[in-house]
Design a protein around this motif. Structure first.
Motif, PDB file in Angstrom:
ATOM      1  N   THR A  57      -7.424 -28.408 -45.525  1.00  0.00           N
ATOM      2  CA  THR A  57      -7.484 -27.319 -44.554  1.00  0.00           C
ATOM      3  C   THR A  57      -6.684 -27.727 -43.322  1.00  0.00           C
ATOM      4  O   THR A  57      -6.852 -28.828 -42.820  1.00  0.00           O
ATOM      5  CB  THR A  57      -8.941 -27.014 -44.161  1.00  0.00           C
ATOM      6  N   VAL A  95      -5.014 -26.037 -39.468  1.00  0.00           N
ATOM      7  CA  VAL A  95      -4.954 -24.893 -38.562  1.00  0.00           C
ATOM      8  C   VAL A  95      -3.563 -24.887 -37.933  1.00  0.00           C
ATOM      9  O   VAL A  95      -3.079 -25.916 -37.470  1.00  0.00           O
ATOM     10  CB  VAL A  95      -6.044 -24.986 -37.465  1.00  0.00           C
ATOM     11  N   ARG A 121      -6.080 -20.459 -40.056  1.00  0.00           N
ATOM     12  CA  ARG A 121      -6.650 -21.573 -40.809  1.00  0.00           C
ATOM     13  C   ARG A 121      -6.248 -21.375 -42.267  1.00  0.00           C
ATOM     14  O   ARG A 121      -6.477 -20.310 -42.839  1.00  0.00           O
ATOM     15  CB  ARG A 121      -8.173 -21.582 -40.674  1.00  0.00           C
ATOM     16  N   ARG A 128       4.121 -29.957 -41.825  1.00  0.00           N
ATOM     17  CA  ARG A 128       4.650 -30.421 -40.535  1.00  0.00           C
ATOM     18  C   ARG A 128       6.106 -29.991 -40.362  1.00  0.00           C
ATOM     19  O   ARG A 128       6.505 -29.559 -39.292  1.00  0.00           O
ATOM     20  CB  ARG A 128       4.587 -31.954 -40.445  1.00  0.00           C
ATOM     21  N   ARG A 152       2.229 -25.298 -33.825  1.00  0.00           N
ATOM     22  CA  ARG A 152       1.435 -26.509 -33.681  1.00  0.00           C
ATOM     23  C   ARG A 152       0.559 -26.634 -34.925  1.00  0.00           C
ATOM     24  O   ARG A 152      -0.044 -25.666 -35.365  1.00  0.00           O
ATOM     25  CB  ARG A 152       0.576 -26.351 -32.437  1.00  0.00           C
ATOM     26  N   VAL A 153       0.497 -27.839 -35.481  1.00  0.00           N
ATOM     27  CA  VAL A 153      -0.345 -28.068 -36.653  1.00  0.00           C
ATOM     28  C   VAL A 153      -1.522 -28.934 -36.238  1.00  0.00           C
ATOM     29  O   VAL A 153      -1.330 -29.968 -35.618  1.00  0.00           O
ATOM     30  CB  VAL A 153       0.384 -28.877 -37.749  1.00  0.00           C
ATOM     31  N   ILE A 154      -2.710 -28.519 -36.584  1.00  0.00           N
ATOM     32  CA  ILE A 154      -3.864 -29.399 -36.418  1.00  0.00           C
ATOM     33  C   ILE A 154      -4.263 -29.833 -37.819  1.00  0.00           C
ATOM     34  O   ILE A 154      -4.730 -29.039 -38.627  1.00  0.00           O
ATOM     35  CB  ILE A 154      -5.015 -28.700 -35.673  1.00  0.00           C
ATOM     36  N   GLU A 155      -4.015 -31.097 -38.080  1.00  0.00           N
ATOM     37  CA  GLU A 155      -4.234 -31.632 -39.426  1.00  0.00           C
ATOM     38  C   GLU A 155      -5.651 -32.139 -39.583  1.00  0.00           C
ATOM     39  O   GLU A 155      -6.286 -32.527 -38.618  1.00  0.00           O
ATOM     40  CB  GLU A 155      -3.294 -32.823 -39.650  1.00  0.00           C
ATOM     41  N   PRO A 156      -6.105 -32.197 -40.818  1.00  0.00           N
ATOM     42  CA  PRO A 156      -7.414 -32.793 -41.051  1.00  0.00           C
ATOM     43  C   PRO A 156      -7.313 -34.302 -40.883  1.00  0.00           C
ATOM     44  O   PRO A 156      -6.221 -34.866 -40.962  1.00  0.00           O
ATOM     45  CB  PRO A 156      -7.717 -32.440 -42.497  1.00  0.00           C
ATOM     46  N   LEU A 157      -8.435 -34.910 -40.635  1.00  0.00           N
ATOM     47  CA  LEU A 157      -8.466 -36.358 -40.506  1.00  0.00           C
ATOM     48  C   LEU A 157      -8.789 -36.948 -41.866  1.00  0.00           C
ATOM     49  O   LEU A 157      -9.816 -36.653 -42.439  1.00  0.00           O
ATOM     50  CB  LEU A 157      -9.533 -36.747 -39.486  1.00  0.00           C
ATOM     51  N   GLY A 158      -7.905 -37.734 -42.368  1.00  0.00           N
ATOM     52  CA  GLY A 158      -8.147 -38.374 -43.657  1.00  0.00           C
ATOM     53  C   GLY A 158      -7.913 -37.413 -44.787  1.00  0.00           C
ATOM     54  O   GLY A 158      -7.856 -36.208 -44.591  1.00  0.00           O
ATOM     55  N   GLY A 203      -9.892 -34.293 -45.189  1.00  0.00           N
ATOM     56  CA  GLY A 203     -10.579 -34.048 -43.919  1.00  0.00           C
ATOM     57  C   GLY A 203     -12.065 -34.305 -43.967  1.00  0.00           C
ATOM     58  O   GLY A 203     -12.833 -33.686 -43.260  1.00  0.00           O
ATOM     59  N   ASP A 204     -12.506 -35.231 -44.790  1.00  0.00           N
ATOM     60  CA  ASP A 204     -13.945 -35.427 -44.938  1.00  0.00           C
ATOM     61  C   ASP A 204     -14.468 -36.608 -44.134  1.00  0.00           C
ATOM     62  O   ASP A 204     -15.571 -37.068 -44.335  1.00  0.00           O
ATOM     63  CB  ASP A 204     -14.298 -35.614 -46.412  1.00  0.00           C
ATOM     64  N   LEU A 205     -13.672 -37.117 -43.203  1.00  0.00           N
ATOM     65  CA  LEU A 205     -14.130 -38.274 -42.442  1.00  0.00           C
ATOM     66  C   LEU A 205     -15.086 -37.858 -41.322  1.00  0.00           C
ATOM     67  O   LEU A 205     -14.930 -36.817 -40.748  1.00  0.00           O
ATOM     68  CB  LEU A 205     -12.941 -39.009 -41.833  1.00  0.00           C
TER      69      LEU A 205
END
Lengths: 181, 314
Positions: free
Chosen positions: A94, A96, A143, A161, A170-176, A179-181
């Motif tokens: 996911t 945004v 999203r 990107r 602007r991209v807001i990326e998931p963490l890991g 994105g499950d971190l």
């Protein structure tokens, strides 16, 4: 990638349904009652297949073993399965995006991401506070949820990107991964 | 221990105020213009009164404070980029005269880590800098205890101002400018919040962590970090994230020799989504899973407690 047979994976199933009340429910029942976890249903009611039926795309999660049972049960129920499990999506990402999404042609953004990778957009939510007019000067956000093959998430994010940079989004990326971190 | 405290801001003054509680004596205290020096221990209250009334801490020369009678130099002047001066010069003087250094100033270890370590090698003194990452939280000492080689990744929220802005925007549905102004009114954001919101402050902390993890291997500076700030982030982006059970946080990530700072999507109730000014660091370890350290990442007494803990470790 693990070869374990009890690992839950994501599958996409394309079905053709006759246009009559209850057809969708009849098609989903064999999935649920055989241990499949429904993720999303894309019901293209306005479109017809060459055979005059309604195409439906179902994303679900199941173990490989259960998935075979699901496809079998669909056949037994007389449901036309066009494609099952040919593409095995096992990662969901996911992101945004924010900026002039409408002015920079959101559907082109999405197609470019899908064309450059093997990812499929499974969900898209748009928030445009000032409306979705093409000439809108106000920034908006979207999203986007994508399904991709395992180990391909980084390549998909890199592509997002690039496309975003191209369009000054602007991209807001998931963490890991995932994105499950 | 006899302490020379250089820098009379929130952190320096708190160190001076709390030193006695930890069994230490302040023998020198300096701001950029003035100093109070007394080998037997300065009159702390008098120095605070002078600072309040006249804007100076005493009648001595600040350069003499750095040269003066002490065992540990506490460097608490404002962080500067590039050559990290004047902080780096203070570190140099202390180490060349075989005294210890405890840093609250990020500059020397974020911008000139190799130089600091080279000076330390030639000195009988040591350099510690727990206070530079995560204020009161024992981040660097935990990494040292675990052994940097056992840490595979470090992720965290290390800027309270940015975190306050993002969590307020997410919770109240307010715009960036509105929340920033509110944070300034509350004293959570400085009048010039640039380094907090553009990711610089978080990236300096990331560079310090990367330096510690690489353990004398590669040297990292701000220029090695991939940095994106939170300026003008869209409220609608936070709304969409929330609809999906996520939120946005300014995350510092040090993984595989890369330092990255930027707004990221994290699950709403994840450890890495603290609210308000709270900080958190998550260490990913080789054999012990994830370890979370959270607490107050800034503030005078909080950061001073990390400085004094370092003094205790010497």
């Amino acid at each position: 990638m693990s070869d374990s047979t009890d690992e839950v994976r994501s599958y996409t199933v394309r079905l053709e349904l006759v246009d009559k009340p209850g057809a969708l429910l009849d098609a989903l029942d064999p999935i649920a009652s055989n241990g499949g976890n429904l993720l999303s249903i894309f019901h293209e009611r306005g479109n017809l297949t060459p055979r005059g039926q309604i195409p439906v795309e179902v994303d679900l999660e199941a173990t490989p073993e259960r998935f075979e049972g699901i496809v079998e049960a669909l056949h037994e129920a007389g449901i036309n399965v066009i494609q099952a499990g040919a593409e095995r999506y096992s990662e969901a990402i996911t992101v945004v995006l924010s900026g002039h999404l409408i002015k920079t042609d959101l559907s082109d953004t999405v197609s470019r991401i899908q064309e450059a990778t093997n990812a499929t957009v499974t969900d898209l939510s748009l928030s445009a506070p000032e409306g979705t007019e093409a000439e809108s000067e106000e920034p908006s956000s979207a999203r986007i949820r994508l399904a991709t093959e395992q180990n391909a998430t980084q390549a998909v994010i890199d592509t997002i990107r690039e496309v975003a940079e191209d369009k000054s989004l602007r991209v807001i990326e998931p963490l890991g991964p995932g994105g499950d971190l | 221990m006899r302490l020379a405290v250089i820098g009379a801001g929130a952190v320096g003054s708190s160190v001076v105020e709390l030193a006695a509680d930890y069994g230490h004596t302040v023998t020198a205290y300096a701001d950029s213009q003035s100093a109070a020096i007394d080998a037997g221990g300065i009159d702390v209250d008098a120095a605070f009164d002078r600072k309040q009334a006249d804007g100076i801490v005493g009648d001595d020369d600040p350069a003499a404070a750095v040269e003066g009678p002490y065992d540990v130099l506490v460097e608490a002047t404002p962080t500067t980029l590039g050559d990290a001066q004047p902080g780096f010069g203070h570190v140099e003087t202390a180490l060349e005269t075989d005294r210890h250094v405890v840093l609250a100033n990020k500059g020397p270890v974020a911008e000139r880590y190799a130089d600091v370590r080279a000076l330390e090698r030639d000195s009988a003194g040591s350099v510690l800098f727990e206070a530079t990452v995560g204020g009161a939280m024992p981040v660097l000492s935990t990494i040292a205890d675990f052994d940097p080689e056992q840490i595979t990744a470090v992720r965290g929220v290390l800027n309270g101002t940015a975190n306050f802005i993002l969590s307020r925007m997410g919770a109240e549905g307010l715009g960036y400018e509105h929340v920033l102004a509110e944070a300034q009114d509350m004293g959570v954001a400085e009048a010039d919040p640039t380094f907090d919101v553009d990711g610089t402050d978080a990236a300096l902390k990331g560079a310090i962590v990367a330096n510690v993890l690489s353990d004398g291997g590669n040297e990292y500076t701000l220029a090695d970090a991939d940095v994106e700030g939170i300026q003008d982030i869209e409220g609608s982006a936070l709304e969409l994230a929330a609809e999906d059970g996520h939120t946005v946080r300014l995350i510092v990530e040090v993984v595989d020799g890369e330092v990255r700072v930027g707004p990221r999507l994290v699950p709403e109730h994840a450890p890495l989504a603290p609210t308000g000014t709270r900080n958190i660091v998550q260490l990913e370890t080789e054999h012990a899973g994830r370890l979370n350290i959270s607490g107050r990442g800034a503030g005078g007494p909080e950061t001073a407690s990390a400085v004094l803990a370092d003094v205790g470790r010497l």
